[in-house]
Design a protein around this motif. Structure first.
Motif, PDB file in Angstrom:
ATOM      1  N   TYR A 125      13.570   5.967 -11.001  1.00 12.61           N
ATOM      2  CA  TYR A 125      13.774   6.835  -9.841  1.00 12.61           C
ATOM      3  C   TYR A 125      12.675   6.614  -8.797  1.00 12.61           C
ATOM      4  CZ  TYR A 125      13.795  10.967  -6.896  1.00 12.61           C
ATOM      5  OH  TYR A 125      13.793  11.805  -5.813  1.00 12.61           O
ATOM      6  N   CYS A 126      11.422   6.589  -9.252  1.00  9.11           N
ATOM      7  CA  CYS A 126      10.300   6.433  -8.323  1.00  9.11           C
ATOM      8  C   CYS A 126      10.337   5.072  -7.635  1.00  9.11           C
ATOM      9  CB  CYS A 126       8.975   6.603  -9.064  1.00  9.11           C
ATOM     10  SG  CYS A 126       8.672   8.300  -9.615  1.00  9.11           S
ATOM     11  N   GLU A 127      10.687   4.045  -8.385  1.00 12.38           N
ATOM     12  CA  GLU A 127      10.727   2.712  -7.797  1.00 12.38           C
ATOM     13  C   GLU A 127      11.797   2.624  -6.713  1.00 12.38           C
ATOM     14  OE1 GLU A 127      11.432  -1.897  -9.172  1.00 12.38           O
ATOM     15  OE2 GLU A 127      10.592  -0.491 -10.610  1.00 12.38           O
ATOM     16  N   MET A 128      12.966   3.172  -6.993  1.00  8.93           N
ATOM     17  CA  MET A 128      14.047   3.118  -6.006  1.00  8.93           C
ATOM     18  C   MET A 128      13.730   3.993  -4.789  1.00  8.93           C
ATOM     19  SD  MET A 128      17.385   3.041  -8.466  1.00  8.93           S
ATOM     20  CE  MET A 128      18.519   2.942  -7.103  1.00  8.93           C
ATOM     21  N   LYS A 129      13.197   5.193  -5.020  1.00  8.61           N
ATOM     22  CA  LYS A 129      12.863   6.102  -3.931  1.00  8.61           C
ATOM     23  C   LYS A 129      11.799   5.493  -3.026  1.00  8.61           C
ATOM     24  CE  LYS A 129      10.513  10.509  -3.122  1.00  8.61           C
ATOM     25  NZ  LYS A 129       9.518   9.919  -2.258  1.00  8.61           N
ATOM     26  N   CYS A 130      10.744   4.969  -3.619  1.00  7.79           N
ATOM     27  CA  CYS A 130       9.627   4.437  -2.829  1.00  7.79           C
ATOM     28  C   CYS A 130      10.010   3.138  -2.121  1.00  7.79           C
ATOM     29  CB  CYS A 130       8.410   4.229  -3.724  1.00  7.79           C
ATOM     30  SG  CYS A 130       7.756   5.805  -4.353  1.00  7.79           S
ATOM     31  N   ASP A 131      10.840   2.345  -2.749  1.00 11.41           N
ATOM     32  CA  ASP A 131      11.302   1.122  -2.107  1.00 11.41           C
ATOM     33  C   ASP A 131      12.103   1.455  -0.852  1.00 11.41           C
ATOM     34  OD1 ASP A 131      11.620  -1.739  -1.963  1.00 11.41           O
ATOM     35  OD2 ASP A 131      13.688  -1.446  -2.629  1.00 11.41           O
ATOM     36  N   SER A 190       0.830  -1.202   0.000  1.00 11.02           N
ATOM     37  CA  SER A 190       0.000   0.000   0.000  1.00 11.02           C
ATOM     38  C   SER A 190       0.867   1.256   0.000  1.00 11.02           C
ATOM     39  CB  SER A 190      -0.909  -0.006   1.231  1.00 11.02           C
ATOM     40  OG  SER A 190      -1.620   1.183   1.324  1.00 11.02           O
ATOM     41  N   CYS A 191       1.878   1.275   0.857  1.00 10.24           N
ATOM     42  CA  CYS A 191       2.797   2.418   0.915  1.00 10.24           C
ATOM     43  C   CYS A 191       3.499   2.601  -0.422  1.00 10.24           C
ATOM     44  CB  CYS A 191       3.819   2.199   2.027  1.00 10.24           C
ATOM     45  SG  CYS A 191       5.112   3.468   2.108  1.00 10.24           S
ATOM     46  N   PHE A 192       4.013   1.513  -0.975  1.00 11.03           N
ATOM     47  CA  PHE A 192       4.774   1.580  -2.219  1.00 11.03           C
ATOM     48  C   PHE A 192       3.906   2.067  -3.373  1.00 11.03           C
ATOM     49  CE2 PHE A 192       6.499  -0.118  -6.145  1.00 11.03           C
ATOM     50  CZ  PHE A 192       7.823   0.271  -6.056  1.00 11.03           C
ATOM     51  N   ASN A 193       2.704   1.517  -3.509  1.00 16.85           N
ATOM     52  CA  ASN A 193       1.831   1.897  -4.619  1.00 16.85           C
ATOM     53  C   ASN A 193       1.444   3.373  -4.540  1.00 16.85           C
ATOM     54  OD1 ASN A 193       1.914  -0.656  -5.735  1.00 16.85           O
ATOM     55  ND2 ASN A 193       0.071  -1.337  -4.686  1.00 16.85           N
ATOM     56  N   ASN A 194       1.112   3.853  -3.343  1.00 11.82           N
ATOM     57  CA  ASN A 194       0.755   5.274  -3.184  1.00 11.82           C
ATOM     58  C   ASN A 194       1.948   6.169  -3.488  1.00 11.82           C
ATOM     59  OD1 ASN A 194      -1.859   4.641  -2.421  1.00 11.82           O
ATOM     60  ND2 ASN A 194      -1.382   4.680  -0.237  1.00 11.82           N
ATOM     61  N   CYS A 195       3.097   5.823  -2.946  1.00  9.91           N
ATOM     62  CA  CYS A 195       4.305   6.624  -3.154  1.00  9.91           C
ATOM     63  C   CYS A 195       4.679   6.670  -4.638  1.00  9.91           C
ATOM     64  CB  CYS A 195       5.455   6.039  -2.332  1.00  9.91           C
ATOM     65  SG  CYS A 195       7.044   6.861  -2.576  1.00  9.91           S
ATOM     66  N   GLU A 196       4.638   5.514  -5.281  1.00  8.39           N
ATOM     67  CA  GLU A 196       5.034   5.450  -6.692  1.00  8.39           C
ATOM     68  C   GLU A 196       4.102   6.282  -7.568  1.00  8.39           C
ATOM     69  OE1 GLU A 196       6.682   2.046  -9.660  1.00  8.39           O
ATOM     70  OE2 GLU A 196       4.817   1.581  -8.614  1.00  8.39           O
ATOM     71  N   GLN A 197       2.812   6.215  -7.278  1.00  9.11           N
ATOM     72  CA  GLN A 197       1.849   6.984  -8.075  1.00  9.11           C
ATOM     73  C   GLN A 197       2.066   8.480  -7.880  1.00  9.11           C
ATOM     74  OE1 GLN A 197      -0.238   5.515 -10.300  1.00  9.11           O
ATOM     75  NE2 GLN A 197      -0.552   7.604 -11.001  1.00  9.11           N
ATOM     76  N   GLU A 198       2.284   8.911  -6.645  1.00  8.51           N
ATOM     77  CA  GLU A 198       2.530  10.334  -6.384  1.00  8.51           C
ATOM     78  C   GLU A 198       3.829  10.797  -7.043  1.00  8.51           C
ATOM     79  OE1 GLU A 198       2.514  10.832  -2.161  1.00  8.51           O
ATOM     80  OE2 GLU A 198       0.384  10.326  -1.971  1.00  8.51           O
ATOM     81  N   CYS A 199       4.846   9.940  -7.012  1.00 10.69           N
ATOM     82  CA  CYS A 199       6.133  10.286  -7.605  1.00 10.69           C
ATOM     83  C   CYS A 199       6.015  10.439  -9.124  1.00 10.69           C
ATOM     84  CB  CYS A 199       7.161   9.213  -7.241  1.00 10.69           C
ATOM     85  SG  CYS A 199       8.829   9.540  -7.845  1.00 10.69           S
ATOM     86  N   LYS A 200       5.323   9.499  -9.751  1.00 13.91           N
ATOM     87  CA  LYS A 200       5.147   9.562 -11.211  1.00 13.91           C
ATOM     88  C   LYS A 200       4.287  10.753 -11.614  1.00 13.91           C
ATOM     89  CE  LYS A 200       5.811   4.685 -12.233  1.00 13.91           C
ATOM     90  NZ  LYS A 200       5.169   3.442 -12.716  1.00 13.91           N
ATOM     91  N   ASP A 201       3.273  11.049 -10.785  1.00 13.01           N
ATOM     92  CA  ASP A 201       2.436  12.221 -11.071  1.00 13.01           C
ATOM     93  C   ASP A 201       3.243  13.510 -10.954  1.00 13.01           C
ATOM     94  OD1 ASP A 201       0.279  10.552 -11.478  1.00 13.01           O
ATOM     95  OD2 ASP A 201      -0.638  10.939  -9.513  1.00 13.01           O
TER      96      ASP A 201
END
Length: 75
Positions: free
Chosen positions: A53-59, A35-46
């Motif tokens: 970058y988003c995958e590494m940051k959110c992970d 849940s944390c990862f999916n929300n973070c990744e979506q916000e980062c891509k938006d």
């Protein structure tokens, strides 16, 4: 001989119950991380950042939050 068998059976039951509890906790932690990862990744891509970058940051961010939650540390 029968007493050893009963004692062994009880021990196996205790181990199975303990293992079941650990698996349930692991599932809850996995759902929290997803849940944390999916929300973070979506916000980062938006925000206009790239996929890698988003995958590494959110992970890293969600992994740190997961460890902090397990250790009862506020970040």
């Amino acid at each position: 001989m029968a007493k050893k068998f009963v004692a062994g059976f009880v021990l196996v039951c205790i181990v199975l119950v303990a293992a079941t509890m650990c698996v349930h906790q692991a599932q809850a932690d996995d759902d929290r991380f997803k849940s944390c990862f999916n929300n973070c990744e979506q916000e980062c891509k938006d925000g206009g950042s790239g996929n890698t970058y988003c995958e590494m940051k959110c992970d890293a961010d969600c992994g740190a939050k997961e460890v902090a939650a397990k250790l009862n540390i506020n970040i």
